[in-house]
Design a protein around this motif. Structure first.
Motif, PDB file in Angstrom:
ATOM      1  N   LEU A 154      -7.774  13.343  -8.569  1.00 44.76           N
ATOM      2  CA  LEU A 154      -7.283  12.355  -9.537  1.00 44.76           C
ATOM      3  C   LEU A 154      -5.760  12.390  -9.563  1.00 44.76           C
ATOM      4  O   LEU A 154      -5.129  13.289  -9.011  1.00 44.76           O
ATOM      5  CB  LEU A 154      -7.844  12.654 -10.923  1.00 44.76           C
ATOM      6  CG  LEU A 154      -9.373  12.635 -11.058  1.00 44.76           C
ATOM      7  CD1 LEU A 154      -9.802  13.200 -12.402  1.00 44.76           C
ATOM      8  CD2 LEU A 154      -9.906  11.226 -10.875  1.00 44.76           C
ATOM      9  N   THR A 155      -5.151  11.419 -10.228  1.00 40.58           N
ATOM     10  CA  THR A 155      -3.697  11.391 -10.343  1.00 40.58           C
ATOM     11  C   THR A 155      -3.309  10.835 -11.708  1.00 40.58           C
ATOM     12  O   THR A 155      -4.138  10.761 -12.617  1.00 40.58           O
ATOM     13  CB  THR A 155      -3.071  10.570  -9.181  1.00 40.58           C
ATOM     14  OG1 THR A 155      -1.652  10.722  -9.227  1.00 40.58           O
ATOM     15  CG2 THR A 155      -3.454   9.109  -9.239  1.00 40.58           C
ATOM     16  N   VAL A 156      -2.040  10.435 -11.857  1.00 38.90           N
ATOM     17  CA  VAL A 156      -1.512   9.871 -13.096  1.00 38.90           C
ATOM     18  C   VAL A 156      -0.708   8.633 -12.733  1.00 38.90           C
ATOM     19  O   VAL A 156       0.034   8.631 -11.739  1.00 38.90           O
ATOM     20  CB  VAL A 156      -0.598  10.888 -13.824  1.00 38.90           C
ATOM     21  CG1 VAL A 156       0.050  10.252 -15.049  1.00 38.90           C
ATOM     22  CG2 VAL A 156      -1.394  12.117 -14.238  1.00 38.90           C
ATOM     23  N   THR A 157      -0.840   7.584 -13.508  1.00 42.84           N
ATOM     24  CA  THR A 157      -0.082   6.359 -13.265  1.00 42.84           C
ATOM     25  C   THR A 157       1.412   6.655 -13.227  1.00 42.84           C
ATOM     26  O   THR A 157       1.957   7.316 -14.115  1.00 42.84           O
ATOM     27  CB  THR A 157      -0.364   5.327 -14.367  1.00 42.84           C
ATOM     28  OG1 THR A 157      -1.763   5.034 -14.384  1.00 42.84           O
ATOM     29  CG2 THR A 157       0.411   4.039 -14.130  1.00 42.84           C
ATOM     30  N   GLY A 158       2.069   6.159 -12.182  1.00 46.18           N
ATOM     31  CA  GLY A 158       3.510   6.320 -12.066  1.00 46.18           C
ATOM     32  C   GLY A 158       3.963   7.637 -11.490  1.00 46.18           C
ATOM     33  O   GLY A 158       5.167   7.866 -11.335  1.00 46.18           O
ATOM     34  N   VAL A 199      -3.252   4.557  -4.451  1.00 41.98           N
ATOM     35  CA  VAL A 199      -4.082   5.055  -5.554  1.00 41.98           C
ATOM     36  C   VAL A 199      -3.354   4.879  -6.875  1.00 41.98           C
ATOM     37  O   VAL A 199      -3.933   4.435  -7.872  1.00 41.98           O
ATOM     38  CB  VAL A 199      -4.483   6.521  -5.326  1.00 41.98           C
ATOM     39  CG1 VAL A 199      -5.236   7.072  -6.539  1.00 41.98           C
ATOM     40  CG2 VAL A 199      -5.351   6.648  -4.073  1.00 41.98           C
ATOM     41  N   ASN A 200      -2.079   5.207  -6.913  1.00 45.35           N
ATOM     42  CA  ASN A 200      -1.315   5.013  -8.143  1.00 45.35           C
ATOM     43  C   ASN A 200      -1.205   3.534  -8.499  1.00 45.35           C
ATOM     44  O   ASN A 200      -1.239   3.156  -9.678  1.00 45.35           O
ATOM     45  CB  ASN A 200       0.074   5.639  -8.004  1.00 45.35           C
ATOM     46  CG  ASN A 200       0.076   7.119  -8.328  1.00 45.35           C
ATOM     47  OD1 ASN A 200       0.236   7.514  -9.466  1.00 45.35           O
ATOM     48  ND2 ASN A 200      -0.136   7.935  -7.309  1.00 45.35           N
ATOM     49  N   ASP A 201      -1.114   2.676  -7.490  1.00 46.81           N
ATOM     50  CA  ASP A 201      -1.118   1.236  -7.739  1.00 46.81           C
ATOM     51  C   ASP A 201      -2.442   0.803  -8.364  1.00 46.81           C
ATOM     52  O   ASP A 201      -2.472  -0.048  -9.256  1.00 46.81           O
ATOM     53  CB  ASP A 201      -0.892   0.476  -6.434  1.00 46.81           C
ATOM     54  CG  ASP A 201       0.524   0.648  -5.891  1.00 46.81           C
ATOM     55  OD1 ASP A 201       1.407   1.090  -6.664  1.00 46.81           O
ATOM     56  OD2 ASP A 201       0.741   0.345  -4.701  1.00 46.81           O
ATOM     57  N   SER A 214     -14.116   4.602 -11.420  1.00 50.52           N
ATOM     58  CA  SER A 214     -14.196   3.388 -10.596  1.00 50.52           C
ATOM     59  C   SER A 214     -13.089   3.313  -9.551  1.00 50.52           C
ATOM     60  O   SER A 214     -13.100   2.412  -8.702  1.00 50.52           O
ATOM     61  CB  SER A 214     -14.129   2.152 -11.498  1.00 50.52           C
ATOM     62  OG  SER A 214     -12.807   1.992 -12.032  1.00 50.52           O
ATOM     63  N   LEU A 215     -12.141   4.243  -9.583  1.00 46.11           N
ATOM     64  CA  LEU A 215     -10.975   4.205  -8.708  1.00 46.11           C
ATOM     65  C   LEU A 215     -11.086   5.245  -7.599  1.00 46.11           C
ATOM     66  O   LEU A 215     -11.759   6.266  -7.756  1.00 46.11           O
ATOM     67  CB  LEU A 215      -9.711   4.447  -9.529  1.00 46.11           C
ATOM     68  CG  LEU A 215      -9.460   3.432 -10.650  1.00 46.11           C
ATOM     69  CD1 LEU A 215      -8.311   3.881 -11.534  1.00 46.11           C
ATOM     70  CD2 LEU A 215      -9.185   2.054 -10.057  1.00 46.11           C
ATOM     71  N   PRO A 216     -10.406   5.027  -6.473  1.00 44.13           N
ATOM     72  CA  PRO A 216     -10.476   6.004  -5.383  1.00 44.13           C
ATOM     73  C   PRO A 216      -9.748   7.296  -5.730  1.00 44.13           C
ATOM     74  O   PRO A 216      -8.784   7.304  -6.500  1.00 44.13           O
ATOM     75  CB  PRO A 216      -9.790   5.287  -4.220  1.00 44.13           C
ATOM     76  CG  PRO A 216      -8.903   4.272  -4.861  1.00 44.13           C
ATOM     77  CD  PRO A 216      -9.611   3.836  -6.106  1.00 44.13           C
ATOM     78  N   LEU A 217     -10.227   8.384  -5.147  1.00 44.09           N
ATOM     79  CA  LEU A 217      -9.558   9.673  -5.262  1.00 44.09           C
ATOM     80  C   LEU A 217      -8.377   9.720  -4.290  1.00 44.09           C
ATOM     81  O   LEU A 217      -8.389   9.077  -3.240  1.00 44.09           O
ATOM     82  CB  LEU A 217     -10.524  10.812  -4.957  1.00 44.09           C
ATOM     83  CG  LEU A 217     -11.736  10.955  -5.883  1.00 44.09           C
ATOM     84  CD1 LEU A 217     -12.699  12.005  -5.337  1.00 44.09           C
ATOM     85  CD2 LEU A 217     -11.296  11.301  -7.301  1.00 44.09           C
ATOM     86  N   TYR A 276      -1.208  16.981 -10.024  1.00 48.33           N
ATOM     87  CA  TYR A 276      -1.244  16.859 -11.484  1.00 48.33           C
ATOM     88  C   TYR A 276      -1.892  15.540 -11.849  1.00 48.33           C
ATOM     89  O   TYR A 276      -1.564  14.497 -11.255  1.00 48.33           O
ATOM     90  CB  TYR A 276       0.179  16.927 -12.015  1.00 48.33           C
ATOM     91  CG  TYR A 276       0.265  17.285 -13.471  1.00 48.33           C
ATOM     92  CD1 TYR A 276      -0.356  18.425 -13.962  1.00 48.33           C
ATOM     93  CD2 TYR A 276       0.994  16.504 -14.353  1.00 48.33           C
ATOM     94  CE1 TYR A 276      -0.264  18.762 -15.294  1.00 48.33           C
ATOM     95  CE2 TYR A 276       1.105  16.835 -15.693  1.00 48.33           C
ATOM     96  CZ  TYR A 276       0.469  17.965 -16.162  1.00 48.33           C
ATOM     97  OH  TYR A 276       0.559  18.295 -17.483  1.00 48.33           O
ATOM     98  N   SER A 277      -2.793  15.550 -12.865  1.00 45.13           N
ATOM     99  CA  SER A 277      -3.653  14.383 -13.010  1.00 45.13           C
ATOM    100  C   SER A 277      -4.293  14.281 -14.384  1.00 45.13           C
ATOM    101  O   SER A 277      -4.054  15.096 -15.272  1.00 45.13           O
ATOM    102  CB  SER A 277      -4.756  14.460 -11.950  1.00 45.13           C
ATOM    103  OG  SER A 277      -5.657  15.519 -12.258  1.00 45.13           O
TER     104      SER A 277
END
Length: 428
Positions: free
Chosen positions: A161-165, A171-173, A200-203, A213-214
């Protein structure tokens, strides 16, 4: 408010801490704890200088050895007008210092046999059953994940997983397009809704193959809710905060003058500027009660949580974890005893507070102090928050340090200086 009372939700609770000497809150003279008091004074002088230079508007630091406070000092002011001093009951936004609390909550359920670290997340959240992984170098292309996301991946930020920005990639997009807020933006969705969006989003990578970090601790918070049958804030209040007498900790901002004003450093001037609080109105519970951020606390309260870890999972007769579980939490869980930077995706060159650190179950242990010119002990562990809060536990020296301030981005230079200033004063 004086150090003789604490107020929460309109209720007054008597608290009469032992004190010694002229430093309010100190329960053991520095010399008796192995500190040179003159050298320890450099710590307070440095934090006064941080305020004078405009690096922050206010802070508090608590240093303890063998469970006894040997240094407590407050600096600057807590209100935007600069009239009210920082005090032990000042309220601070913890941001990611919420994560260790959520991790302890999950480990409590693990000890009880309610969940396993090897459990696939889909056992609790079926939407995570068929995750896909972004294909490197292929804009938007994905492949099925081979390994399921497991609870241990959530605790170690190796879930993919990640974090927006956080970075510039597809993936961040996708996170941004799904309406998942970046730090400081409004979060008009529940924890359940956030987890469904994440599923629902890709890893970013195959689970367990890298560190990033996520939002992993947010997903962990939702699993705690499902496994316990309690909302996350209710579980924390009943199972952690009440037993530890953390009377001023929770997700609701008090409607009084104790909360510290929040600042952001102007990148052009380097001076702190007041920023709007991204939270909800005082007294209200936010829509998103997250596992990864959102808690508010006082230095006095969070010090009790830090001491729970330092004392092997027990404090004042209340045992939340076994000593072996705390040891497991503080150990490095990255493969090959790797550091966060060496195991990260995308690759990262870490030179700040995270340099030389691995990652455990919600905290980051320091692996080789000499490799990063640190005075800390090997195995010292802790974590920090986006507004500058930070803590660490040093099992070798039976030492803890807690620092609170409210300025974004988090001050790596200050965090590193705190460690140097504490350890240069520890002489026996």
């Amino acid at each position: 408010m004086t150090t003789e009372s604490a107020v929460t939700m309109g209720e007054s609770v008597a608290v009469k801490p032992r004190t010694t000497g002229t430093n309010p809150g100190v329960t053991l003279e520095p010399a008796a704890a192995g500190f040179d008091e003159r050298r320890l004074g450099r710590l307070a002088a440095y934090l006064d200088e941080c305020v004078a230079r405009g690096l922050n508007r206010g802070s508090i630091v608590l240093v303890a050895r063998r469970g006894e406070l040997v240094h407590v000092s407050s600096h600057g002011t807590r209100d935007a007008e600069g009239r009210l001093p920082v005090e032990p009951d000042t309220i601070w936004r913890l941001y990611s210092m919420t994560k260790p609390v959520t991790s302890v909550a999950a480990l409590m359920l693990w000890e009880e046999g309610v969940l396993s670290l090897s459990d696939p997340v889909e056992r609790f959240l079926p939407s995570f059953a068929r995750m896909r992984v972004a294909r490197p170098g292929a804009d938007g292309a994905t492949v099925p994940a081979v390994e399921p996301v497991r609870i241990r991946h959530l605790l170690t930020h190796t879930a993919g997983l990640t974090v927006t920005g956080l970075a510039d990639n597809a993936v961040n997009d996708a996170y941004r397009a799904a309406g998942i807020a970046a730090l400081g933006e409004p979060e008009p969705y529940t924890l359940d809704e956030l987890c469904e969006r994440l599923a629902s989003l890709p890893l970013l990578f195959e689970p367990g193959s890298a560190w990033n970090y996520s939002h992993a601790t947010d997903v962990l918070g939702r699993i705690i809710e499902i496994a316990s049958g309690m909302r996350l804030d209710e579980f924390m209040a009943k199972r952690i905060f009440e037993p530890l007498a953390m009377t001023d900790t929770g997700y609701r901002l008090p409607a009084d003058d104790r909360p510290a004003a929040l600042y952001r450093l102007n990148p052009r001037t380097g001076r702190p500027e007041l920023m709007p609080d991204p939270g909800v109105a005082a007294g209200d519970l936010p829509t998103l009660v997250a596992g990864g951020h959102g808690l508010l606390s006082t230095a006095r309260d969070y010090q009790r949580f830090v001491q729970l870890l330092a004392r092997g999972g027990e404090l004042d007769g209340e045992r939340l974890l076994a000593p072996r579980t705390v040891d497991l939490m503080a150990a490095n869980h990255l493969p090959g005893d790797s550091t966060m930077s060496a195991f990260s995706h995308p690759p990262a060159r870490t030179t700040g507070i995270h340099a030389g650190r691995g990652f455990g179950l919600g905290v980051a242990p320091l692996l080789d102090p000499r490799s990063v010119d640190s005075l800390s002990s090997a195995g010292e562990y802790g974590w920090g928050g986006a507004a500058g809060t930070n803590f660490w536990v040093d099992p070798e020296e039976d030492l803890t340090v807690l620092f609170m301030t409210q300025v974004m981005p988090p001050p790596d230079d200050t965090w590193l200086a705190l460690r140097r200033l504490v350890y240069q004063a520890l002489v026996s």
